[in-house]
Design an enzyme around this catalytic site. Structure first.
Site, PDB file in Angstrom:
ATOM      1  CD  GLU A   4      -3.134   0.665   0.163  1.00  0.00           C
ATOM      2  OE1 GLU A   4      -2.529   1.528  -0.518  1.00  0.00           O
ATOM      3  OE2 GLU A   4      -4.365   0.587   0.208  1.00  0.00           O
ATOM      4  CG  ASP A   5      -1.054   4.680  -1.527  1.00  0.00           C
ATOM      5  OD1 ASP A   5      -1.733   3.980  -0.740  1.00  0.00           O
ATOM      6  OD2 ASP A   5      -1.577   5.461  -2.345  1.00  0.00           O
ATOM      7  CG  ASP A  36      -6.120   8.633   5.982  1.00  0.00           C
ATOM      8  OD1 ASP A  36      -5.648   9.183   6.982  1.00  0.00           O
ATOM      9  OD2 ASP A  36      -6.986   9.174   5.260  1.00  0.00           O
ATOM     10  CB  THR A  37      -9.651   5.570   8.040  1.00  0.00           C
ATOM     11  OG1 THR A  37      -9.862   4.772   6.879  1.00  0.00           O
ATOM     12  CG2 THR A  37      -9.965   7.013   7.744  1.00  0.00           C
ATOM     13  N   GLY A  38      -7.413   3.217   7.760  1.00  0.00           N
ATOM     14  CA  GLY A  38      -7.153   1.776   7.872  1.00  0.00           C
ATOM     15  C   GLY A  38      -8.230   0.916   7.238  1.00  0.00           C
ATOM     16  CG  PHE A  62      -4.173  15.236   1.271  1.00  0.00           C
ATOM     17  CD1 PHE A  62      -5.113  14.242   1.524  1.00  0.00           C
ATOM     18  CD2 PHE A  62      -3.684  15.375  -0.022  1.00  0.00           C
ATOM     19  CE1 PHE A  62      -5.558  13.414   0.504  1.00  0.00           C
ATOM     20  CE2 PHE A  62      -4.128  14.552  -1.048  1.00  0.00           C
ATOM     21  CZ  PHE A  62      -5.067  13.569  -0.780  1.00  0.00           C
ATOM     22  NE  ARG A  79      -2.650   8.503  -9.510  1.00  0.00           N
ATOM     23  CZ  ARG A  79      -3.298   8.048  -8.432  1.00  0.00           C
ATOM     24  NH1 ARG A  79      -2.623   7.600  -7.404  1.00  0.00           N
ATOM     25  NH2 ARG A  79      -4.613   8.029  -8.391  1.00  0.00           N
TER      26      ARG A  79
HETATM   27  P1  IMP Z   1      -7.844   4.453   4.341  1.00  0.00           P
HETATM   28  O1  IMP Z   1      -8.834   3.412   3.928  1.00  0.00           O
HETATM   29  O2  IMP Z   1      -8.491   5.613   5.034  1.00  0.00           O
HETATM   30  O3  IMP Z   1      -6.676   3.925   5.110  1.00  0.00           O
HETATM   31  O4  IMP Z   1      -7.381   5.140   3.010  1.00  0.00           O
HETATM   32  C1  IMP Z   1      -6.384   4.726   2.272  1.00  0.00           C
HETATM   33  C2  IMP Z   1      -6.393   5.376   0.917  1.00  0.00           C
HETATM   34  O5  IMP Z   1      -6.763   6.775   0.936  1.00  0.00           O
HETATM   35  C3  IMP Z   1      -4.973   5.338   0.439  1.00  0.00           C
HETATM   36  O6  IMP Z   1      -4.691   4.123  -0.198  1.00  0.00           O
HETATM   37  C4  IMP Z   1      -4.885   6.549  -0.438  1.00  0.00           C
HETATM   38  O7  IMP Z   1      -5.289   6.204  -1.750  1.00  0.00           O
HETATM   39  C5  IMP Z   1      -5.876   7.539   0.137  1.00  0.00           C
HETATM   40  N1  IMP Z   1      -5.163   8.541   0.999  1.00  0.00           N
HETATM   41  C6  IMP Z   1      -5.200   8.642   2.338  1.00  0.00           C
HETATM   42  N2  IMP Z   1      -4.441   9.668   2.779  1.00  0.00           N
HETATM   43  C7  IMP Z   1      -3.894  10.232   1.668  1.00  0.00           C
HETATM   44  C8  IMP Z   1      -2.985  11.346   1.453  1.00  0.00           C
HETATM   45  O8  IMP Z   1      -2.506  12.027   2.374  1.00  0.00           O
HETATM   46  N3  IMP Z   1      -2.655  11.592   0.158  1.00  0.00           N
HETATM   47  C9  IMP Z   1      -3.140  10.876  -0.889  1.00  0.00           C
HETATM   48  N4  IMP Z   1      -3.980   9.829  -0.742  1.00  0.00           N
HETATM   49  C10 IMP Z   1      -4.358   9.511   0.529  1.00  0.00           C
HETATM   50 MG    MG Z   2      -4.179   3.600  -2.126  1.00  0.00          MG
END
Ligand code: IMP
Ligand code: MG
Length: 176
Positions: free
Chosen positions: A97-98, A101-103, A150, A163
């Site tokens: 994964e890149d 964030d929330t997971g 962000f 990107r």
């Molecule tokens: P999660 O499900 O909230 O953990 O979100 C994960 C996805 O949200 C990542 O795989 C990213 O694609 C996107 N994301 C979350 N934070 C960022 C950020 O700071 N920059 C760009 N994309 C983000």
């Molecule tokens: Mg992603």
């Protein structure tokens, strides 16, 4: 809205970190094969650079997912926009994964893979923003822990832009 990017993690820092992560992965998976699961699109740069540094046998597959819903474990839902081409049963899967964030996304992706009978599933993320976590999940391999900002670059986008930046930067949003 205008955006300005402020460099946060340099290209060199990223390269060095990926080498470190690969060294650990090579140790941990000695004698095994790794099936890398690249989560499109943000993880592409990271996944390729990591793969080049892995010395145990590697196969790769790609999927595109997004999560929606409340972000909690019970009600979050995964939309699979592009599924894997190959079955994962019996394989040691490493999800790339890149950012966490929330997971939610990684949690649901991991669950989906576990239901397909793999030998193992581990998580590897370049970035982690623990302040925003809603679902309890931790990657076995984490590159950088960052504050609740962000970010874009090195695969990560803001509105599909940035990107291609070779570094990771904080996105500043300017009212016009
Ligand atoms: P999660 O499900 O909230 O953990 O979100 C994960 C996805 O949200 C990542 O795989 C990213 O694609 C996107 N994301 C979350 N934070 C960022 C950020 O700071 N920059 C760009 N994309 C983000
Ligand atoms: Mg992603």
């Amino acid at each position: 809205m205008d955006t300005v990017i402020h460099e946060m993690i340099t290209e060199k820092q990223i390269a060095d970190k990926i080498s470190e992560m690969a060294a650990q992965i090579n140790k941990d998976y000695e004698g095994k094969e790794i099936h890398l699961i690249c989560v499109l699109k943000g993880s592409v740069f990271f996944c390729c650079e990591l793969a080049k540094r892995i010395t145990v046998p590697v196969t790769m597959d790609f999927m595109a997912v997004s999560s929606y819903g409340s972000g909690t474990e019970s009600s979050g839902r995964l939309e699979v926009k592009k599924d894997l081409d190959e079955p994962v049963d019996g394989k040691h899967c490493l999800i790339i994964e890149d950012i966490i964030d929330t997971g939610s996304t990684l949690n649901l992706t991991k669950k989906m893979l576990l239901a397909r009978n793999p030998a193992s599933v581990k998580l590897c993320t370049l970035l982690d923003k623990p302040d925003r976590r809603k679902v309890e999940i931790e990657a076995e391999y984490t590159g950088f822990v960052i504050p609740d900002k962000f970010v874009a670059g090195y695969g990560l986008d803001y509105a599909q832009k940035y990107r291609n930046l070779p570094y990771i930067g904080e996105v500043e949003f300017k009212e016009d």
